[in-house]
Design an enzyme around this catalytic site. Structure first.
Site, mmCIF file in Angstrom:
data_model
loop_
_atom_site.group_PDB
_atom_site.id
_atom_site.type_symbol
_atom_site.label_atom_id
_atom_site.label_comp_id
_atom_site.label_asym_id
_atom_site.label_seq_id
_atom_site.Cartn_x
_atom_site.Cartn_y
_atom_site.Cartn_z
ATOM 1 N N HIS A 246 35.430 -0.493 5.628
ATOM 2 C CA HIS A 246 36.659 -1.143 6.086
ATOM 3 C C HIS A 246 36.293 -2.570 6.472
ATOM 4 O O HIS A 246 35.295 -2.796 7.154
ATOM 5 C CB HIS A 246 37.243 -0.392 7.283
ATOM 6 N N HIS A 353 33.643 3.499 6.372
ATOM 7 C CA HIS A 353 34.953 3.968 6.824
ATOM 8 C C HIS A 353 35.398 5.255 6.141
ATOM 9 O O HIS A 353 35.898 6.166 6.788
ATOM 10 C CB HIS A 353 35.952 2.854 6.544
HETATM 11 P P1 FAD Z 1 38.901 14.821 9.707
HETATM 12 O O1 FAD Z 1 40.150 14.344 10.290
HETATM 13 O O2 FAD Z 1 37.723 13.954 9.823
HETATM 14 O O3 FAD Z 1 38.570 16.229 10.381
HETATM 15 C C1 FAD Z 1 37.343 16.858 10.150
HETATM 16 C C2 FAD Z 1 37.230 18.060 11.061
HETATM 17 O O4 FAD Z 1 36.127 18.854 10.636
HETATM 18 C C3 FAD Z 1 36.967 17.742 12.518
HETATM 19 O O5 FAD Z 1 37.716 18.642 13.282
HETATM 20 C C4 FAD Z 1 35.485 18.056 12.695
HETATM 21 O O6 FAD Z 1 35.124 18.430 13.998
HETATM 22 C C5 FAD Z 1 35.350 19.218 11.747
HETATM 23 N N1 FAD Z 1 33.996 19.494 11.267
HETATM 24 C C6 FAD Z 1 33.167 18.681 10.571
HETATM 25 N N2 FAD Z 1 32.035 19.336 10.272
HETATM 26 C C7 FAD Z 1 32.163 20.583 10.777
HETATM 27 C C8 FAD Z 1 31.314 21.726 10.806
HETATM 28 N N3 FAD Z 1 30.089 21.729 10.274
HETATM 29 N N4 FAD Z 1 31.757 22.845 11.431
HETATM 30 C C9 FAD Z 1 32.977 22.873 12.028
HETATM 31 N N5 FAD Z 1 33.815 21.814 12.029
HETATM 32 C C10 FAD Z 1 33.390 20.692 11.411
HETATM 33 N N6 FAD Z 1 43.779 7.138 6.556
HETATM 34 C C11 FAD Z 1 45.072 6.902 6.318
HETATM 35 O O7 FAD Z 1 45.637 7.438 5.359
HETATM 36 N N7 FAD Z 1 45.771 6.064 7.129
HETATM 37 C C12 FAD Z 1 45.213 5.449 8.197
HETATM 38 O O8 FAD Z 1 45.884 4.716 8.928
HETATM 39 C C13 FAD Z 1 43.844 5.673 8.460
HETATM 40 N N8 FAD Z 1 43.228 5.064 9.497
HETATM 41 C C14 FAD Z 1 41.945 5.404 9.793
HETATM 42 C C15 FAD Z 1 41.348 4.875 10.931
HETATM 43 C C16 FAD Z 1 40.083 5.273 11.307
HETATM 44 C C17 FAD Z 1 39.449 4.696 12.543
HETATM 45 C C18 FAD Z 1 39.380 6.209 10.513
HETATM 46 C C19 FAD Z 1 38.007 6.655 10.893
HETATM 47 C C20 FAD Z 1 39.947 6.712 9.352
HETATM 48 C C21 FAD Z 1 41.231 6.324 8.988
HETATM 49 N N9 FAD Z 1 41.850 6.843 7.859
HETATM 50 C C22 FAD Z 1 43.155 6.566 7.614
HETATM 51 C C23 FAD Z 1 41.194 7.869 7.058
HETATM 52 C C24 FAD Z 1 41.731 9.235 7.490
HETATM 53 O O9 FAD Z 1 41.886 9.246 8.888
HETATM 54 C C25 FAD Z 1 40.807 10.362 7.107
HETATM 55 O O10 FAD Z 1 40.434 10.270 5.782
HETATM 56 C C26 FAD Z 1 41.520 11.689 7.296
HETATM 57 O O11 FAD Z 1 42.009 11.749 8.600
HETATM 58 C C27 FAD Z 1 40.578 12.840 7.040
HETATM 59 O O12 FAD Z 1 41.183 14.006 7.505
HETATM 60 P P2 FAD Z 1 40.451 15.387 7.340
HETATM 61 O O13 FAD Z 1 41.314 16.395 7.986
HETATM 62 O O14 FAD Z 1 40.030 15.563 5.947
HETATM 63 O O15 FAD Z 1 39.087 15.199 8.185
HETATM 64 C C1 SIN Z 2 43.836 0.979 8.814
HETATM 65 O O1 SIN Z 2 44.701 1.149 9.661
HETATM 66 O O2 SIN Z 2 43.418 -0.126 8.477
HETATM 67 C C2 SIN Z 2 43.222 2.169 8.171
HETATM 68 C C3 SIN Z 2 44.037 2.596 7.030
HETATM 69 C C4 SIN Z 2 43.246 3.464 6.108
HETATM 70 O O3 SIN Z 2 42.032 3.594 6.235
HETATM 71 O O4 SIN Z 2 43.878 4.026 5.208
#
Ligand code: FAD
Ligand code: SIN
Length: 541
Positions: A246, A353
């Site tokens: 990012h 990111h």
């Molecule tokens: P996560 O939300 O990362 O959840 C993973 C889960 O798995 C967690 O609960 C963790 O504890 C668990 N876990 C991991 N390993 C294990 C294990 N071995 N055993 C048990 N549990 C485990 N995307 C957008 O579309 N819009 C945005 O505005 C945006 N902003 C962002 C801002 C930030 C600061 C960040 C870091 C990312 C952002 N993204 C955004 C990207 C987006 O947030 C993520 O890609 C998305 O939330 C991933 O969701 P997920 O449920 O796949 O994983």
């Molecule tokens: C951001 O708010 O810039 C994050 C958006 C994203 O990672 O999709």
């Protein structure tokens, strides 16, 4: 003495991960069976929780699906799977409606009544629905409230999946029978006991791997565990060279991993050098709203050229009221650190990111292992190609939770409940507690440092070769700890980041061109004739 728990815990569905993907899927499945939801930290602590900008979807009558599809394909630099892009974009509005039905408090347009849509890099129009600058928190809280109240969802916080249990690992190689997943072993972090979880279906929703790098916007949980577990179990993993940086992570000694949303640029913020000079027009016609790979590379270039530690993001022209209204969370964080973003530019640097690669799935999130699904950031569906379009990832979590749910419900009768072999208990005979924690912490630092220096935004053959040598050595050492020491969350994560780092390095070495997020000085051009396919590393079992 064994530290295994003797009775397997069983459910119809075992979901590993409680971010938006895991929480949404748990809610969808709970009407059809018992769900176990594992998270290695507090339930909900995840990348999802920290998402700022919002969720991209075609919601404005003046916007259209083809335009969102085209923007995604352009950002993805020729590697997106068009059918996946279409599937996700077409299901976008429905996914948002579902969140609204659950009560998601998306920001409304002042005085107009509709929802406020913001803009981010690579989008040709405003199409990002959001809750001010803390969208993830709002969505996670809405889902979490329902998940924790649901009688058929059994949430296990602080339980870390260690490895998947598969028929091949149990020595079952029956002719014509595919390798099957029966569940996982998981560490109860507090007690150190290892539990066995059995299920009809197991779903990886464990997120990405930003922690492989020293500077990242990701919280501590993002250590690529699901990618490592799936790879060890024999699943294909694709496109790991495409780690998204990012462009604008806050640069301040007291701020760990704090993102300054791309929406700040979407609403008029501009990137400037220390002397206030804007520089993005020199790098791309879309200037500050060019796709993310281009902006991050431009910042990296300007920092190396000037020798400065950071660049600056200036939104002072919009005035205090606008800034406070649109970015209350960022405004507050900056103020706590003594930065008044209404009157001064914010110091920023690029940081790891988003993991564009991951576990290969089909259109329903099914992986190569029978009974194993992967959804959200852990997966590689083909949506993101060589560079994810901003705010497409939360959308992917929601669309694939829906698709995976549908697929599992269609197949549930094929998988009778708990007709599994007896899974042996976790065997910890002969292991001892690691007396020298410094060995683990040193290796953590070393991996993250060489990954940032050698396998970051700009790569070269030489840097990648150095990284590979170090990675191979460290992996041997870490595997030795794993087999001889009692497991802890720290050790398991180290084992996983070292494997994921090696997958990133090997994929980067494999791709002899520059495309999207993979830029190497030895092959600086995109080479469609030879490299317009995904990087899939050979499976190891
Ligand atoms: P996560 O939300 O990362 O959840 C993973 C889960 O798995 C967690 O609960 C963790 O504890 C668990 N876990 C991991 N390993 C294990 C294990 N071995 N055993 C048990 N549990 C485990 N995307 C957008 O579309 N819009 C945005 O505005 C945006 N902003 C962002 C801002 C930030 C600061 C960040 C870091 C990312 C952002 N993204 C955004 C990207 C987006 O947030 C993520 O890609 C998305 O939330 C991933 O969701 P997920 O449920 O796949 O994983
Ligand atoms: C951001 O708010 O810039 C994050 C958006 C994203 O990672 O999709």
């Amino acid at each position: 003495m064994s530290n295994a728990h003797s009775t397997p815990l069983t459910a119809d569905f075992l979901i590993i991960g409680a971010g938006v993907a895991g929480l949404d899927l748990a809610l969808r499945l709970a009407g059809h069976g018992d769900v176990i939801l594992l998270s290695k930290a507090a339930v909900g602590e995840s990348n999802s929780y920290y998402a700022q900008g919002g969720i991209a979807a075609v919601l404005d009558p003046a916007d259209d699906l083809d335009s969102h599809i085209a923007d995604t394909l352009v950002a993805g630099a020729g590697l997106c799977h068009e059918d996946t892009v279409r599937q996700v974009v077409e299901n976008g509005p429905r996914s948002i409606r579902r969140l609204l039905d659950l009560g998601a408090p998306f920001t409304r347009e002042a005085h107009k009544g509709g929802f406020h849509l913001t803009k981010e890099g690579g989008h040709s129009t405003r199409r990002v629905i959001h809750t001010a600058d803390a969208t993830g928190k709002a969505v996670v809280e809405i889902l979490l409230e329902r998940v924790l109240a649901h009688p058929r969802i059994h949430a296990y916080a602080d339980h870390m999946a260690v490895d998947l249990v598969t028929s091949h690992k149990l020595g079952m190689f029956l002719p014509g029978q595919p390798n099957r997943c029966f569940g996982c072993y998981a560490l109860e972090v507090e007690s150190g006991r290892v539990l066995t979880f059995q299920s009809r279906f197991t779903i990886l929703a464990s997120g990405g791997a930003g922690k492989v790098y020293r500077y990242t916007t990701n919280p501590d949980v993002a250590t690529g565990d699901g990618i490592a577990m799936a790879y060890r179990a024999g699943c294909r993993v694709a496109n790991m060279e495409f780690m998204q940086f990012h462009p604008t992570c806050l640069f301040h000694p007291k701020a760990k991993s704090f993102l300054i949303s791309e929406a700040v640029r979407g609403e008029g913020g501009i990137l400037v050098l220390k002397n206030g000079e804007p520089f993005m027009k020199r790098h791309h016609p879309s200037a500050d709203l060019a796709p993310r790979d281009i902006v991050a590379r431009a910042i990296d270039y300007e920092m190396k050229r000037s020798g400065d530690d950071c660049v600056y993001l200036d939104i002072t022209a919009k005035g205090r009221d606008f800034i406070e209204e649109h970015f209350p969370n960022i405004y507050k964080k900056c103020a706590e650190l003594g930065i008044d973003m209404a009157t001064e530019a914010i110091p920023v640097v690029p940081a790891a990111h988003y993991t564009c690669g991951g576990v290969v799935t089909d259109a329903h999130g099914a992986t190569d292992l029978e009974g194993l699904y992967a959804i959200g950031e852990v997966s590689h569906t083909g949506l993101h190609g060589a560079n994810r379009l901003a705010s497409n990832s939360l959308l992917e979590c929601l669309v694939y939770a829906d698709a995976a749910c549908e697929s599992m419900l269609n197949r549930i009768r094929e998988r009778p409940r708990f007709a599994h072999p007896n899974i042996p208990l976790w065997d910890s005979f002969g292991v001892h507690s690691c007396q020298e924690a410094v060995l683990i912490s040193h290796n953590w630092d070393e991996i993250r440092r060489f990954m940032s220096n050698y396998v970051g935004i700009v790569r070269s053959n030489r840097r990648l070769a150095c990284a590979r040598r170090r990675s191979e050595l460290l992996q041997q050492e870490i595997n030795e700890f794993y087999w001889n020491c009692s497991i802890t969350r720290d050790l398991l994560e180290l084992r996983n980041i070292s494997l994921v780092a090696s997958l990133i390095i090997r994929s980067a070495i494999h791709r002899k061109e520059s495309r999207g997020l993979h830029f190497t000085t030895d092959y600086p051009d995109r080479d469609d004739a030879n490299w317009s396919q995904d990087t899939i590393l050979p499976i190891t079992e």
